[in-house]
Design a protein around this motif. Structure first.
Motif, mmCIF file in Angstrom:
data_model
loop_
_atom_site.group_PDB
_atom_site.id
_atom_site.type_symbol
_atom_site.label_atom_id
_atom_site.label_comp_id
_atom_site.label_asym_id
_atom_site.label_seq_id
_atom_site.Cartn_x
_atom_site.Cartn_y
_atom_site.Cartn_z
ATOM 1 N N GLU A 51 42.300 21.307 41.979
ATOM 2 C CA GLU A 51 43.421 21.581 41.642
ATOM 3 C C GLU A 51 44.368 20.786 42.510
ATOM 4 O O GLU A 51 45.433 20.115 42.209
ATOM 5 C CB GLU A 51 43.821 22.988 41.606
ATOM 6 N N ARG A 54 44.363 17.324 42.175
ATOM 7 C CA ARG A 54 44.946 16.539 41.014
ATOM 8 C C ARG A 54 46.340 16.498 40.956
ATOM 9 O O ARG A 54 47.063 15.706 40.532
ATOM 10 C CB ARG A 54 44.369 17.575 39.782
ATOM 11 N N GLU A 55 47.032 17.808 41.461
ATOM 12 C CA GLU A 55 48.216 17.821 41.617
ATOM 13 C C GLU A 55 48.957 16.508 42.599
ATOM 14 O O GLU A 55 49.938 16.256 42.241
ATOM 15 C CB GLU A 55 48.789 19.093 42.258
ATOM 16 N N THR A 58 49.125 13.692 40.261
ATOM 17 C CA THR A 58 50.062 13.698 39.441
ATOM 18 C C THR A 58 51.330 13.271 40.248
ATOM 19 O O THR A 58 52.232 12.678 39.674
ATOM 20 C CB THR A 58 50.217 15.216 39.013
ATOM 21 N N SER A 61 52.076 10.007 40.713
ATOM 22 C CA SER A 61 52.200 9.177 39.431
ATOM 23 C C SER A 61 50.779 8.396 39.074
ATOM 24 O O SER A 61 50.873 7.347 38.831
ATOM 25 C CB SER A 61 53.234 8.070 39.141
ATOM 26 N N GLU A 63 48.116 9.685 37.960
ATOM 27 C CA GLU A 63 47.584 10.462 36.788
ATOM 28 C C GLU A 63 48.460 11.386 36.081
ATOM 29 O O GLU A 63 49.489 11.674 36.601
ATOM 30 C CB GLU A 63 46.544 11.400 37.406
ATOM 31 N N GLU A 64 48.214 11.410 34.811
ATOM 32 C CA GLU A 64 49.251 12.285 34.116
ATOM 33 C C GLU A 64 48.865 13.816 34.182
ATOM 34 O O GLU A 64 47.596 14.054 34.396
ATOM 35 C CB GLU A 64 49.272 11.707 32.494
ATOM 36 N N ASN A 65 49.772 14.596 33.945
ATOM 37 C CA ASN A 65 49.434 15.978 34.119
ATOM 38 C C ASN A 65 48.521 16.341 32.898
ATOM 39 O O ASN A 65 48.369 15.590 31.774
ATOM 40 C CB ASN A 65 50.626 16.757 34.167
ATOM 41 N N THR A 66 47.728 17.491 32.892
ATOM 42 C CA THR A 66 46.476 17.893 32.220
ATOM 43 C C THR A 66 47.176 17.797 30.743
ATOM 44 O O THR A 66 46.686 17.568 29.608
ATOM 45 C CB THR A 66 46.070 18.946 32.457
ATOM 46 N N ARG A 68 49.705 16.691 29.033
ATOM 47 C CA ARG A 68 50.143 15.311 28.445
ATOM 48 C C ARG A 68 48.829 14.681 28.225
ATOM 49 O O ARG A 68 48.726 13.893 27.097
ATOM 50 C CB ARG A 68 50.961 14.371 29.500
#
Lengths: 615, 321
Positions: A51, A54-55, A58, A61, A63-66, A68
């Motif tokens: 998590e 991943r945050e 995000t 920028s 990675e797009e958030n989950t 999207r």
């Protein structure tokens, strides 16, 4: 002895001392560990599925958030195999026409299908662009298959508009049509690949390089200098066969060797990553800016350590330096992250900002958005900043040599101080260039205010403070104040060439001019007072009063420097405090005379407060 | 290296002078002691001689030439131990000496041997790799002196070098300084412990309240400022028979002549008595005649020379030690 050999032989004992015995081995091990950490953290941040990472991706920028991602590709992303199985079960129940469950997986499936159906319904009506008409037909067909009923065309309801010109919406619609209203289920995996991992490692190495050269090196050097002064170990060194310049180089080389061992592999990692997945030019700019800024900050910290080491403990000096440099670093990074065309010039003034910006440029941080000023051409402020910092660093080295070797009464000679003043002017002008005629005060007056600090420091270095008691010193007050005024005049002349004729209103009104003159003269006198005469508790308090008066005088200069039309509209008072109360106005008027008079008096009679030390 | 001080003065506040009007010549290859009470200006003078501090007035000449600004070549010929024991606590003696050897540009080929030699000379071999912070006060002092001698200076300046040294260390320091002088090095040393300087120095300068009281050859100074104490040493043979006069009888005669007996002992078969006889040499002649008349077998009677401490006490307004 040749200059090169002299520098080498001067630096050698101090480098050997810094890296002696197990210290060198420990540093080497730490360096390898830090570089490995940069690499491993890069891989973890790029490829990790947790998590937290991943945050972070995000937030940067990367990675797009989950949500999207799910919408764009019409997939349901599960964090684990169990979650994926639950989602598949919910989908199968939905396909079999069974009533949906009440668990989280069923809710997610339902929401996904509802959103997709709404998207199809919106796309089915209205007029799409010519190129997307086929997509609209397919959307209608998919919707009819899904609902098992005919979809009438042409009827609008509120909210039924499909955003045909939104690329994300169109992509999402294509995915729904392609998957025929049956979302895929995937277990989460980072969208970034090994090259992105190398990019992250490069970013982290660049960050570590910035921390080491712009924070650790100055703090270490300043603390060591304070320690040498505090424990009187500088005296045996000053009595050795090293010349003052060599001693200054040696004292700088020692801490630099420590930082160099830690920074060298990070530098290699940064350049390798930039060569593979970034921009080498920006990475080299980062290295140049970090080295130039680091050299300047390091010498400034050493001078501060030398001055403060006699009266403060090395720990306190270290804490102070770390605090100030951390704040500057924070400001620099924030300025770089939120950079606009207007603030791009500040890269010249803050090496931390320039380094952050170059790092972002080197690895494309901030994506296509405005963050880190990706679209702004910052070549000029970065180059000017690096050259200016190098110039000031050289002057710092000269000053340090004179102070540690006690070879001269003054810390900087006239020509050197003039070079320093010009460097400061160029940096400040680059940081805050002229805007337009109507806002000229925001350029030349604001810059004059900013410049007053470096110019005051340069003037303090011009004052005679060598190994001669204050009472025996003759401070040439007139010539030194004249020198300061000449620097200020040079700056104003430089500013005048960059503004239209008549835009410098400070010369247009006698009150504004007199306030500006008072501000400059008192700044010069106060600098000399602080530099040459011993400070007592009372004199420190008085210094604060003088500084408050300087701030008021500068404000009044700014108010009176507005155009005649504005002045007519606002009717400012000659002494601003009189608008609050006549008594305060009188106090301000009295202080306007008392401040320069007391400073001049203190400069002429410093012996009365001189401390006595024998043996 | 010959040192000439001309009208040397230093003030820290422009008001009071730590030292002023100092005229002194120290011949090359001599050991010169600088003595005086606290605040006399010794350390200030030594710092100026080491060129780490500038005089407020006057001039210093080294072999007839004044030092240049930032005169590294001259400093290379000077070994200076200042006050305050500044040591890097985390460095070992070997690392410390090596560091300063490099700062004094001792050639690489000679440095390792010079460091080893100093460690042996100053009995620091066992502690060569121990952090300096863990050394005793005496060991630290030895290390600091070793640092001053490492590069074989032509002028050695030591400010209170015996501070913290035990009796054996002091004795060894004396030997080392004498050996250093034999190499032609000029040694300038300040100390409160005057007995140590007594037969070590051949030149002396006494400072008092920032001024030079007296300077010159030690023997000349003692001769010039001989203290009229009239202390004599008598060597007496034991009596030939049970009725003969021995040391007891001698004491009675001396006390009868108002002599103050300072010490007595036995040496080479003779009794020795050291006594102060007030009233000049006439009184001693009378006392000696009385001793002989009383049957005391006096072999020799010699006057004891004054010590440096006696001279200093006479000249100084303040007492030291």
């Amino acid at each position: 002895m040749s200059r090169r050999l002299s520098i080498r032989s001067a630096a050698r004992p101090f480098v050997a001392r810094a890296l002696r015995g197990p210290r060198g081995r420990r540093l080497l091990a730490l360096s390898v560990l830090l570089t490995a950490m940069s690499g491993l953290l890069g891989v973890w941040l790029a490829l990790g599925t947790g998590e937290f990472e991943r945050e972070l991706r995000t937030a940067f920028s990367l990675e797009e958030n989950t949500f999207r991602q799910e919408q764009a590709r019409f997939v349901l992303i599960a964090d684990s195999a169990d979650e994926a199985a639950a989602l598949r079960t919910a989908l199968q129940r939905r396909a079999a026409g069974l009533p949906p469950g009440y668990d989280d997986a069923a809710n997610r499936v339902q929401n996904m299908l509802d959103t997709a159906e709404l998207r199809l319904r919106q796309a089915a009506v209205g007029e799409p662009p010519r190129g997307l008409r086929e997509l609209q037909v397919a959307a209608v067909r998919t919707l009819e298959t899904w609902t098992k009923s005919h979809v009438p065309s042409g009827s609008y309801r509120a909210g039924d508009y499909f955003a045909w010109y939104d690329a994300d919406e169109v992509r999402a619609l294509r995915s729904v049509v392609a998957r025929e209203m049956t979302p895929a289920v995937e277990i989460y995996a980072s969208p970034l690949g090994p090259l992105d991992a190398l990019r992250m490692a490069g970013v982290l190495a660049g960050g570590a390089l910035m921390m080491l050269l712009l924070l650790a090196a100055p703090v270490l050097a300043g603390t060591q200098m304070a320690q040498e002064t505090h424990e009187n170990t500088l005296q045996p060194l000053a009595g050795s066969a090293l010349r003052a310049q060599e001693l200054a180089i040696g004292l700088t080389a020692g801490p630099l060797a420590v930082v160099g061992v830690l920074a060298a592999p990070q530098l290699l990692l940064l350049l390798a990553a930039a060569a593979a997945v970034g921009h080498v030019g920006s990475a080299l700019a980062l290295v140049a800016v970090t080295m130039a800024g680091g050299a300047f900050l390091l010498l400034l910290a050493q001078l501060a350590g030398l001055a403060l080491g006699k009266v403060r403990s090395p720990g306190l000096v270290a804490g102070g330096l770390a605090g100030i440099l951390s704040i500057l670093g924070g400001i620099g990074v924030a300025l770089a992250a939120e950079m606009s065309q207007r603030t791009a010039g500040t890269l010249a003034l803050l090496p931390q900002a320039a380094a952050s910006h170059s790092l972002a440029q080197a690895f494309g941080l901030g994506g296509e958005g405005p963050a880190f000023g990706a679209e702004i051409d910052t070549t000029m402020p970065v180059i000017v900043g690096a050259l200016g910092m190098l110039t000031l660093a050289y002057l710092g080295l000269r000053a340090l040599a004179r102070r540690v070797g006690n070879t001269d009464m003054v810390t900087l000679r006239g020509g050197e101080a003039l070079v320093g003043a010009i460097a400061a002017m160029v940096l400040v002008t680059t940081a805050n260039p002229p805007l337009d005629e109507w806002r000229s005060e925001e350029f030349y007056l604001l810059n004059l205010g900013m410049l007053s600090i470096p110019l005051a420091i340069l003037l303090m270095m011009r004052a005679p403070t060598g190994d001669v008691p204050p009472a025996l010193r003759r401070t040439p007050v007139g010539p030194l104040v004249g020198e300061f005024m000449a620097w200020a005049a040079l700056y104003l002349a430089l500013a005048a060439t960059m503004l239209p004729h008549g835009a410098m209103h400070v010369f247009g009104h006698p009150v504004a001019f007199l306030h500006a003159l008072w501000f400059l003269v008192v700044t010069a006198l106060l600098s000399l007072r602080v530099a040459v005469a011993p400070m007592t508790f009372a004199s420190r308090l008085w210094t604060m009063v003088c500084m408050a008066m300087l701030a008021i005088a500068f404000g009044e200069t700014a108010v009176w420097s507005r155009s005649a039309q504005n002045l007519y509209a606002s009717h400012p008072a000659v002494f601003a405090l009189s608008e609050l109360s006549p008594l305060l106005g009188f106090v301000q008027a009295a202080l306007t005379i008392a401040v320069p008079w007391t400073l001049l008096r203190a400069l002429r009679r410093p012996a009365s407060v001189a401390p006595v030390t024998v043996e | 290296m010959r040192i000439d001080l001309r009208n040397l003065g230093k003030t820290y506040d422009g008001d009071r002078w730590a030292i002023r009007g100092l005229d002194l010549t120290i011949p090359s290859g001599s050991i010169c002691g600088l003595i005086g009470p606290n605040g006399a200006g010794k350390s200030t003078t030594l710092r100026m001689l080491a060129t780490v501090m500038r005089p407020s007035e006057g001039e210093i000449q080294f072999d007839g030439r004044p030092p240049e600004v930032d005169d590294a070549e001259l400093r290379r010929a000077i070994g200076f131990l200042g006050d305050g024991n500044p040591l890097y606590k985390h460095m070992s003696p070997a690392e410390y000496l090596r560091f300063f050897g490099e700062c004094f540009r001792v050639p690489d080929k000679e440095l390792a041997a010079a460091v080893e030699d100093m460690l042996v000379t100053f009995d620091l071999v066992d502690k060569r790799d121990a952090p300096a912070g863990s050394l005793s006060k005496g060991m630290r002092q030895r290390l600091l002196i070793a640092r001053c001698l490492l590069h074989k200076p032509r002028l050695l300046i030591l400010d209170e070098p015996a501070d913290g040294l035990d009796p054996r260390g002091r004795s060894e320091l004396r030997t080392i300084l004498l050996r250093t002088r034999e190499r032609g090095t000029t040694v300038l040393i300040s100390s409160h412990i005057l007995r140590e300087l007594d037969d070590l120095c051949d030149q002396l300068a006494i400072l008092q309240q920032g001024k030079l009281v007296v300077a010159g050859d030690v023997a000349d100074i003692i001769e010039r400022y001989e203290v009229r104490r009239f202390v004599y040493e008598l060597r007496i043979l034991p009596p030939t028979g049970p009725e003969g006069a021995g040391s007891e009888r001698a004491r009675e005669v001396l006390v009868g002549h108002r002599a103050l007996i300072e010490s007595s002992g036995f040496e080479d078969g003779c009794e020795t008595i050291t006594a102060q006889i007030p009233g000049g040499e006439d009184r001693m002649a009378d006392t000696l005649a009385a001793l002989v008349a009383a049957g005391v077998r006096v072999v020799t009677c010699s006057r004891v020379r004054s010590r440096l401490e006696d001279v200093y006490n006479r000249l100084s307004e303040d007492r030291v030690n």
